[in-house]
Scaffold this active site. Sequence first.
Site, PDB file in Angstrom:
ATOM      1  N   HIS A  33      -3.287  -5.400  -2.417  1.00  0.00           N
ATOM      2  CA  HIS A  33      -1.838  -5.517  -2.565  1.00  0.00           C
ATOM      3  C   HIS A  33      -1.366  -4.539  -3.631  1.00  0.00           C
ATOM      4  O   HIS A  33      -2.091  -4.258  -4.589  1.00  0.00           O
ATOM      5  CB  HIS A  33      -1.437  -6.948  -2.963  1.00  0.00           C
ATOM      6  N   ARG A  57       0.370 -17.251  -0.695  1.00  0.00           N
ATOM      7  CA  ARG A  57       0.742 -17.472   0.708  1.00  0.00           C
ATOM      8  C   ARG A  57      -0.519 -17.623   1.555  1.00  0.00           C
ATOM      9  O   ARG A  57      -0.544 -18.345   2.552  1.00  0.00           O
ATOM     10  CB  ARG A  57       1.607 -16.301   1.216  1.00  0.00           C
ATOM     11  N   ASP A  74      -1.513 -11.729   5.140  1.00  0.00           N
ATOM     12  CA  ASP A  74      -1.853 -11.358   6.519  1.00  0.00           C
ATOM     13  C   ASP A  74      -3.307 -11.659   6.890  1.00  0.00           C
ATOM     14  O   ASP A  74      -3.652 -11.642   8.069  1.00  0.00           O
ATOM     15  CB  ASP A  74      -1.566  -9.865   6.730  1.00  0.00           C
ATOM     16  N   SER A  82       9.868  -3.652   3.577  1.00  0.00           N
ATOM     17  CA  SER A  82      10.934  -4.213   4.429  1.00  0.00           C
ATOM     18  C   SER A  82      12.161  -4.606   3.604  1.00  0.00           C
ATOM     19  O   SER A  82      13.299  -4.386   4.034  1.00  0.00           O
ATOM     20  CB  SER A  82      10.417  -5.406   5.240  1.00  0.00           C
TER      21      SER A  82
HETATM   22  N1  HAX Z   1      -9.460  -1.648   2.207  1.00  0.00           N
HETATM   23  C1  HAX Z   1      -9.930  -0.426   1.889  1.00  0.00           C
HETATM   24  N2  HAX Z   1      -9.392   0.335   0.912  1.00  0.00           N
HETATM   25  C2  HAX Z   1      -8.375  -0.186   0.226  1.00  0.00           C
HETATM   26  C3  HAX Z   1      -7.866  -1.464   0.479  1.00  0.00           C
HETATM   27  C4  HAX Z   1      -8.445  -2.205   1.529  1.00  0.00           C
HETATM   28  N3  HAX Z   1      -8.009  -3.404   1.894  1.00  0.00           N
HETATM   29  N4  HAX Z   1      -6.865  -1.704  -0.383  1.00  0.00           N
HETATM   30  C5  HAX Z   1      -6.715  -0.614  -1.132  1.00  0.00           C
HETATM   31  N5  HAX Z   1      -7.629   0.321  -0.769  1.00  0.00           N
HETATM   32  C6  HAX Z   1      -7.782   1.673  -1.279  1.00  0.00           C
HETATM   33  C7  HAX Z   1      -6.501   2.445  -1.054  1.00  0.00           C
HETATM   34  O1  HAX Z   1      -6.424   2.916   0.288  1.00  0.00           O
HETATM   35  C8  HAX Z   1      -6.612   3.530  -2.077  1.00  0.00           C
HETATM   36  O2  HAX Z   1      -7.545   4.488  -1.607  1.00  0.00           O
HETATM   37  P1  HAX Z   1      -7.331   6.054  -1.893  1.00  0.00           P
HETATM   38  O3  HAX Z   1      -7.315   6.200  -3.376  1.00  0.00           O
HETATM   39  O4  HAX Z   1      -8.504   6.666  -1.232  1.00  0.00           O
HETATM   40  O5  HAX Z   1      -6.030   6.436  -1.274  1.00  0.00           O
HETATM   41  C9  HAX Z   1      -7.277   2.788  -3.248  1.00  0.00           C
HETATM   42  O6  HAX Z   1      -7.939   1.655  -2.684  1.00  0.00           O
HETATM   43  C10 HAX Z   1      -6.299   2.302  -4.290  1.00  0.00           C
HETATM   44  O7  HAX Z   1      -5.307   1.512  -3.662  1.00  0.00           O
HETATM   45  P2  HAX Z   1      -4.603   0.307  -4.424  1.00  0.00           P
HETATM   46  O8  HAX Z   1      -3.864   0.874  -5.590  1.00  0.00           O
HETATM   47  O9  HAX Z   1      -5.571  -0.777  -4.687  1.00  0.00           O
HETATM   48  O10 HAX Z   1      -3.613  -0.231  -3.312  1.00  0.00           O
HETATM   49  P3  HAX Z   1      -2.173   0.310  -2.947  1.00  0.00           P
HETATM   50  O11 HAX Z   1      -1.186  -0.327  -3.850  1.00  0.00           O
HETATM   51  O12 HAX Z   1      -2.145   1.792  -2.839  1.00  0.00           O
HETATM   52  O13 HAX Z   1      -1.985  -0.250  -1.473  1.00  0.00           O
HETATM   53  C11 HAX Z   1      -2.111  -1.867   0.247  1.00  0.00           C
HETATM   54  C12 HAX Z   1      -1.744  -1.606  -1.207  1.00  0.00           C
HETATM   55  C13 HAX Z   1      -1.677  -3.265   0.599  1.00  0.00           C
HETATM   56  C14 HAX Z   1      -1.337  -0.882   1.120  1.00  0.00           C
HETATM   57  C15 HAX Z   1      -3.649  -1.695   0.418  1.00  0.00           C
HETATM   58  O14 HAX Z   1      -4.303  -2.657  -0.364  1.00  0.00           O
HETATM   59  C16 HAX Z   1      -4.088  -1.792   1.865  1.00  0.00           C
HETATM   60  O15 HAX Z   1      -4.066  -0.780   2.575  1.00  0.00           O
HETATM   61  N6  HAX Z   1      -4.517  -3.020   2.333  1.00  0.00           N
HETATM   62  C17 HAX Z   1      -4.882  -3.202   3.722  1.00  0.00           C
HETATM   63  C18 HAX Z   1      -3.651  -3.336   4.595  1.00  0.00           C
HETATM   64  C19 HAX Z   1      -2.944  -4.635   4.315  1.00  0.00           C
HETATM   65  O16 HAX Z   1      -3.533  -5.698   4.287  1.00  0.00           O
HETATM   66  N7  HAX Z   1      -1.605  -4.570   4.146  1.00  0.00           N
HETATM   67  C20 HAX Z   1      -0.776  -5.751   3.950  1.00  0.00           C
HETATM   68  C21 HAX Z   1      -0.333  -5.910   2.502  1.00  0.00           C
HETATM   69  C22 HAX Z   1       0.534  -7.118   2.284  1.00  0.00           C
HETATM   70  C23 HAX Z   1       1.833  -6.945   2.982  1.00  0.00           C
HETATM   71  O17 HAX Z   1       2.658  -6.112   2.721  1.00  0.00           O
HETATM   72  N8  HAX Z   1       2.034  -7.730   3.983  1.00  0.00           N
HETATM   73  O18 HAX Z   1       3.051  -7.537   4.818  1.00  0.00           O
END
Ligand code: HAX
Length: 435
Positions: free
Chosen positions: A318, A327, A373, A241
């Site tokens: 994250h 937070r 979240d 964002s």
């Molecule tokens: N559940 C399952 N798998 C997860 C995960 C979770 N909560 N978090 C990361 N992973 C997976 C990723 O999908 C990725 O899998 P692939 O290699 O198969 O693609 C792997 O672990 C490595 O990811 P990462 O490097 O640890 O995490 P990223 O930096 O790529 O992504 C995210 C960060 C926040 C998008 C991710 O942790 C996620 O999808 N979390 C769940 C959704 C979420 O809570 N989002 C909110 C984040 C905070 C925010 O921005 N708030 O607004």
Amino acid sequence: MDRIKEHFTTKLEPAVREVKDFIKEHGDEVIGDIKVSQLYSGMRGMLAIISETSKLDPDEGIRFRGYSIPELEEKLPKYVDGQQPLPEGIFYLMLMNELPTEDDVKRVSNNWARRSIVPPHVFKVIDALPMHTHPMTQFVAGIMALRTESEFQKAYRAGISKSEYWDPTYEDAMNLIARLPRLAAYIYRRAYHNGEHIEPDSKLDWAGNFAHMLGFDNPEFKEMMRLYMTIHSDHEGGNVSAHATHLVGSALSDAYLSFAAGMNGLAGPLHGLANQEVIRWLLAMRDELGGGLPSKEQISNYVKKTLSEGKVIPGFGHAVLRKTDPRYDAQRRFAMEYMPDDELFILVSRVYEVVPEILQATGKVKNPWPNVDAHSGQLLMHYGLTQYDFYTVLFGVSRSLGVLTNLVWNRVMGSPIERPGSITTDLLKDKVGAK
Ligand code: HAX
């Protein structure tokens, strides 16, 4: 000129000079190398943006202008008899790089109250949308409808000089921030309370009035809203964002266009929509397990099932953080004080005890800890704000404080249009001598 703007003008020249001198003296110094893998990994770890308002440390979490959340909980002014920081205070801190006094915060509250009238055509735009339109879509449509009020758009057409861009951008930012609670509350009351709208109470602070217009006059809910609006306001410059707002703003798009872009990014389930997804996931778990409070073993099985279906566990992980999000901790402290026996809070706490170990065991999740979240929806549910499709709008209202402050500062600094390079895989292979 209002007193806030007058004080802000004293900050401009020294800040511009400082950066100019810094670039002149150190502009050729190299601060990092980019690995091939980073180009394929969403630019993780690449320094690419200047954002002065806050900095995210992977192991410590967010600091706003150098202050951690617990420090701000102590230092920022509170509402009369309140304990939670007022979001007006964090806005002032981010804008001025200076802790506000009680008077400064009151001045911001009053200033926003004066600017808060939403023109009627904005409500007509919202009313034209089908009732089932997701609240984030309505929010973005409302922001775009508000653009008729853009001072920057008018000033640019009239031929304003570059050196003055910051001024109408400041006006747009202040007007937009002032009007977002009314817009958001309108969307909420229309969708979930038969369009029975509640008039603003200009005697209240920004977050307290927002709570009031949503229909929650419980003083505890208002306190929760002040905390919520403070801690969601900024998370350095690279999150979707903030970056989207910055990117679109770099084309000299005004605050309305830029903020709407940021909100489109916030509406994604990997970013701000995660707050809605967390509650949806927790309620689905509870339903599937027959209601009541699931045991740790049941939660563990449900988490594994979610993962086996190829889904993420919302609220965990994250891109930058490598520990429990401060937070999350702030909201947990609030819940422990105000609602320690709330069943959903106990469930959120149990999930916290179970999920990290399972995510760690996957061997690929870099941060198994909860983010902001994972908790926010529980606080809202407790007070009866149960319509979770609306949760990301609350996040969006708060996020305006950080991203619009940055936009104003970008105009002060004369930041250029953003235009990183891109490359094809073939050319990249040539570059590194790969076959
Ligand atoms: N559940 C399952 N798998 C997860 C995960 C979770 N909560 N978090 C990361 N992973 C997976 C990723 O999908 C990725 O899998 P692939 O290699 O198969 O693609 C792997 O672990 C490595 O990811 P990462 O490097 O640890 O995490 P990223 O930096 O790529 O992504 C995210 C960060 C926040 C998008 C991710 O942790 C996620 O999808 N979390 C769940 C959704 C979420 O809570 N989002 C909110 C984040 C905070 C925010 O921005 N708030 O607004």
